[in-house]
Design a protein around this motif. Sequence first.
Motif, short mmCIF file in Angstrom:
data_model
loop_
_atom_site.label_atom_id
_atom_site.label_comp_id
_atom_site.label_asym_id
_atom_site.label_seq_id
_atom_site.Cartn_x
_atom_site.Cartn_y
_atom_site.Cartn_z
N ASN A 172 0.87 -1.28 0.14
CA ASN A 172 0.06 0.18 -0.03
C ASN A 172 1.01 1.14 0.16
O ASN A 172 1.89 1.18 0.22
CB ASN A 172 -0.94 -0.04 1.29
CG ASN A 172 -0.20 0.10 2.52
OD1 ASN A 172 0.58 0.51 2.58
ND2 ASN A 172 -0.96 -0.89 3.55
N LYS A 173 0.22 2.39 0.05
CA LYS A 173 0.85 3.64 -0.24
C LYS A 173 1.74 4.03 1.02
O LYS A 173 2.81 4.39 0.74
CB LYS A 173 -0.19 4.91 -0.32
CG LYS A 173 0.45 6.16 -0.69
CD LYS A 173 -0.51 7.34 -0.80
CE LYS A 173 0.07 8.64 -0.89
NZ LYS A 173 -0.98 9.51 -1.28
N GLN B 239 3.27 1.65 2.92
CA GLN B 239 4.28 0.92 3.01
C GLN B 239 5.54 1.45 1.87
O GLN B 239 6.46 1.35 2.38
CB GLN B 239 4.06 -0.47 2.59
CG GLN B 239 3.31 -1.15 3.85
CD GLN B 239 2.56 -2.48 3.29
OE1 GLN B 239 2.15 -2.71 2.23
NE2 GLN B 239 2.60 -3.51 4.15
#
Length: 68
Positions: A2-3, A5
């Motif tokens: 995800n963003k 991470q």
Amino acid sequence: MNKEQLETLNVIAYTLNMNSNDKSEVYNFSIMEDGKINHYKINREEHLNHIIDWAVQELINKFDLEEK
């Protein structure tokens, strides 16, 4: 991934790169403990070890790293 991470990986990569290129022999830092600011000095090796420990902790916090 995800963003959040991806952003974490970018911050870790940037921090590791900046610190590996910094050739200072002594690092000064301060920590607030019990309402008092304590000042410390550490050598380059200790500093890099702390940065690596921080990076590993960030990876553990943001990614599911359990063995499957």
